[in-house]
Scaffold this active site. Structure first.
Site, PDB file in Angstrom:
ATOM      1  N   GLY A  11       0.829  -1.203   0.000  1.00 20.40           N
ATOM      2  CA  GLY A  11       0.000   0.000   0.000  1.00 20.40           C
ATOM      3  C   GLY A  11       0.865   1.255   0.000  1.00 20.40           C
ATOM      4  CD1 TRP A  62     -12.702   0.075   3.096  1.00 21.93           C
ATOM      5  CD2 TRP A  62     -13.251  -2.016   2.531  1.00 21.93           C
ATOM      6  NE1 TRP A  62     -13.766   0.158   2.239  1.00 21.93           N
ATOM      7  CE2 TRP A  62     -14.132  -1.105   1.880  1.00 21.93           C
ATOM      8  CE3 TRP A  62     -13.412  -3.385   2.321  1.00 21.93           C
ATOM      9  CZ2 TRP A  62     -15.168  -1.534   1.039  1.00 21.93           C
ATOM     10  CZ3 TRP A  62     -14.455  -3.805   1.489  1.00 21.93           C
ATOM     11  CH2 TRP A  62     -15.317  -2.893   0.848  1.00 21.93           C
ATOM     12  CB  THR A  63      -7.836   2.784   2.325  1.00 19.30           C
ATOM     13  OG1 THR A  63      -7.475   2.165   1.087  1.00 19.30           O
ATOM     14  CG2 THR A  63      -6.875   2.344   3.413  1.00 19.30           C
ATOM     15  CE1 TYR A 126     -10.543   3.808   6.243  1.00 18.66           C
ATOM     16  CE2 TYR A 126     -10.842   6.056   7.037  1.00 18.66           C
ATOM     17  CZ  TYR A 126     -10.004   5.006   6.685  1.00 18.66           C
ATOM     18  OH  TYR A 126      -8.637   5.161   6.779  1.00 18.66           O
TER      19      TYR A 126
HETATM   20  N1  LIG Z   1      -4.622   7.462   2.966  1.00 21.77           N
HETATM   21  C1  LIG Z   1      -4.977   8.301   3.930  1.00 21.77           C
HETATM   22  O1  LIG Z   1      -5.229   9.501   3.692  1.00 21.77           O
HETATM   23  C2  LIG Z   1      -5.055   7.824   5.362  1.00 21.77           C
HETATM   24  C3  LIG Z   1      -5.418   8.748   6.356  1.00 21.77           C
HETATM   25  C4  LIG Z   1      -5.485   8.314   7.678  1.00 21.77           C
HETATM   26  C5  LIG Z   1      -5.177   7.008   8.004  1.00 21.77           C
HETATM   27  N2  LIG Z   1      -4.843   6.126   7.026  1.00 21.77           N
HETATM   28  C6  LIG Z   1      -4.532   4.753   7.406  1.00 21.77           C
HETATM   29  O2  LIG Z   1      -3.200   4.466   7.006  1.00 21.77           O
HETATM   30  C7  LIG Z   1      -3.072   3.071   6.707  1.00 21.77           C
HETATM   31  C8  LIG Z   1      -2.426   2.897   5.335  1.00 21.77           C
HETATM   32  O3  LIG Z   1      -3.250   3.527   4.367  1.00 21.77           O
HETATM   33  P1  LIG Z   1      -2.812   3.664   2.835  1.00 21.77           P
HETATM   34  O4  LIG Z   1      -3.241   5.010   2.387  1.00 21.77           O
HETATM   35  O5  LIG Z   1      -1.421   3.226   2.667  1.00 21.77           O
HETATM   36  O6  LIG Z   1      -3.816   2.606   2.167  1.00 21.77           O
HETATM   37  P2  LIG Z   1      -3.654   1.716   0.839  1.00 21.77           P
HETATM   38  O7  LIG Z   1      -2.705   2.343  -0.106  1.00 21.77           O
HETATM   39  O8  LIG Z   1      -5.057   1.441   0.394  1.00 21.77           O
HETATM   40  O9  LIG Z   1      -2.995   0.375   1.386  1.00 21.77           O
HETATM   41  C9  LIG Z   1      -3.704  -0.557   2.128  1.00 21.77           C
HETATM   42  C10 LIG Z   1      -3.107  -1.909   1.850  1.00 21.77           C
HETATM   43  O10 LIG Z   1      -3.803  -2.875   2.643  1.00 21.77           O
HETATM   44  C11 LIG Z   1      -3.971  -4.044   1.845  1.00 21.77           C
HETATM   45  N3  LIG Z   1      -5.104  -4.821   2.327  1.00 21.77           N
HETATM   46  C12 LIG Z   1      -6.424  -4.563   2.177  1.00 21.77           C
HETATM   47  N4  LIG Z   1      -7.157  -5.527   2.743  1.00 21.77           N
HETATM   48  C13 LIG Z   1      -6.291  -6.428   3.263  1.00 21.77           C
HETATM   49  C14 LIG Z   1      -6.434  -7.646   3.962  1.00 21.77           C
HETATM   50  N5  LIG Z   1      -7.665  -8.132   4.231  1.00 21.77           N
HETATM   51  N6  LIG Z   1      -5.318  -8.319   4.350  1.00 21.77           N
HETATM   52  C15 LIG Z   1      -4.093  -7.837   4.045  1.00 21.77           C
HETATM   53  N7  LIG Z   1      -3.880  -6.687   3.387  1.00 21.77           N
HETATM   54  C16 LIG Z   1      -4.969  -5.984   3.004  1.00 21.77           C
HETATM   55  C17 LIG Z   1      -4.216  -3.516   0.445  1.00 21.77           C
HETATM   56  O11 LIG Z   1      -3.948  -4.526  -0.505  1.00 21.77           O
HETATM   57  P3  LIG Z   1      -4.897  -4.681  -1.807  1.00 21.77           P
HETATM   58  O12 LIG Z   1      -4.844  -3.360  -2.503  1.00 21.77           O
HETATM   59  O13 LIG Z   1      -4.273  -5.795  -2.529  1.00 21.77           O
HETATM   60  O14 LIG Z   1      -6.256  -4.995  -1.270  1.00 21.77           O
HETATM   61  C18 LIG Z   1      -3.229  -2.354   0.379  1.00 21.77           C
HETATM   62  O15 LIG Z   1      -1.971  -2.765  -0.112  1.00 21.77           O
HETATM   63  C19 LIG Z   1      -4.479   2.498   6.840  1.00 21.77           C
HETATM   64  O16 LIG Z   1      -4.634   1.961   8.130  1.00 21.77           O
HETATM   65  C20 LIG Z   1      -5.386   3.718   6.696  1.00 21.77           C
HETATM   66  O17 LIG Z   1      -6.609   3.525   7.348  1.00 21.77           O
HETATM   67  C21 LIG Z   1      -4.766   6.504   5.701  1.00 21.77           C
END
Ligand SMILES: NC(=O)c1ccc[n+]([C@@H]2O[C@H](COP(=O)([O-])OP(=O)(O)OC[C@H]3O[C@@H](n4cnc5c(N)ncnc54)[C@H](OP(=O)(O)O)[C@@H]3O)[C@@H](O)[C@H]2O)c1
Length: 292
Positions: A11, A62-63, A126
């Site tokens: 991710g 799940w994002t 979410y």
């Molecule tokens: N992006 C933001 O603005 C933001 C803000 C606040 C907090 N966060 C938190 O930061 C963290 C990282 O976010 P990110 O932006 O890097 O998200 P991301 O790019 O969507 O990455 C999430 C990763 O989790 C994997 N994943 C999904 N379901 C899974 C499962 N059941 N088992 C194992 N892996 C799974 C996905 O793989 P697939 O794609 O193959 O499903 C993806 O590689 C998350 O906890 C998110 O809630 C993000």
């Protein structure tokens, strides 16, 4: 040197965390979705026993914020149940867990920044699913830190800054909302902080975001100006962009942890760092923008 497991390692944040942990000289076990399905409790336990790390940083989630409204059970199975599986396996094996969470656990109605102790009241599926992950991490009873962050942008993932830059290449003007404010955070700044926290002893919730705050309109304007784009940005209200999930009007996070607080550089510095890292600007433009 320590051994660190990074889940969700493909991710946007997971890639940055794995890179930061490698750069810090740690032994990194990077587990992408194909390598570990976090809703599978036995697989989580087996992966942690096999890796035998000192800490795990859970970037898997799940994002899809809007998609979660229609599929809350599926989102909760991953963000709540998956986190619970990892937290239980970590607790059973003496592994410190760093669980990622979000500004969306708050309702956004506060007049100032949200501190760690502020009451939670998620307004979206979410947000509720991520709060379930926080609660599961605490309930497992192991060594943990929960990190709430916000408005992430970085290489290797879908994010607002890259989306705006892509739109600006196709359009002469873009409408962007001005009535939601938050704390934009570059994964290049957050990731090393998470790696450092994985090696620390502090427990509980940490708010870790880029310093300063702005609206989506201000972030878009700053990104386009830095990129030298001639695209015009027009400020609109959220009503112009109906979405399935309610977004907090105020997403600004700050820390009340005093000496333990982890304060990242200003979001503008992060923005310049991201634009430099992705080749949008060169190092002279980045120095002018204050990147570090
Ligand atoms: N992006 C933001 O603005 C933001 C803000 C606040 C907090 N966060 C938190 O930061 C963290 C990282 O976010 P990110 O932006 O890097 O998200 P991301 O790019 O969507 O990455 C999430 C990763 O989790 C994997 N994943 C999904 N379901 C899974 C499962 N059941 N088992 C194992 N892996 C799974 C996905 O793989 P697939 O794609 O193959 O499903 C993806 O590689 C998350 O906890 C998110 O809630 C993000």
């Amino acid at each position: 040197m320590a051994r660190l497991v990074v889940t969700g390692s493909a991710g946007m944040l997971g890639q940055a965390v794995a890179a930061a942990a490698n750069a810090a000289g740690h032994d990194v076990v990077a587990l992408n979705h194909g390598a570990l399905e976090i809703t599978d409790a036995a697989a989580c336990e087996a992966a942690i026993v096999a890796a035998n790390p000192s800490a795990l940083i859970n970037c898997a989630a799940w994002t899809d914020v809007d998609g979660a409204e229609a599929e809350e059970a599926a989102a909760t199975a991953i963000n709540g149940g998956g986190a619970a599986n990892l937290a239980a396996a970590c607790a059973a094996n003496g592994v410190r867990m760093i669980q990622l969470s979000t500004d969306y656990v708050f309702d956004g109605s506060a007049s100032g920044p949200y501190l760690e102790s502020a009451p939670v009241a998620p307004q979206s599926a979410y947000g509720r699913s991520k709060l379930a992950g926080e609660e599961a991490t605490v309930t497992a009873g192991g060594d943990y830190a929960i990190v709430r962050t916000a408005w992430l942008f970085g290489d290797g993932g879908t994010n607002f800054v890259d989306t705006i830059l892509a739109l600006a290449r196709e359009r002469a003007s873009i409408d962007v909302v001005t009535d939601q404010i938050g704390s934009p955070t570059w994964t290049g700044h957050l990731a090393p902080a998470l790696v450092a926290l994985a090696g620390a002893n502090s427990q509980g919730i940490f708010h870790i975001v880029g310093s300063g705050s702005c609206s989506w309109f201000e972030l878009a304007s700053a990104a386009l100006e830095a990129a030298g784009s001639g695209c015009e940005v027009t400020a609109v209200t959220s009503e112009a962009f109906p979405r399935a999930a309610t977004r907090p009007a105020n997403s600004v996070l700050a820390s009340e942890r005093g000496a333990e607080a982890i304060v990242l550089p200003d979001w503008r510095v992060g923005l310049a760092g991201h634009l430099l890292a992705t080749g949008v600007i060169d190092s002279s433009a980045s120095a002018a923008a204050g990147a570090q």
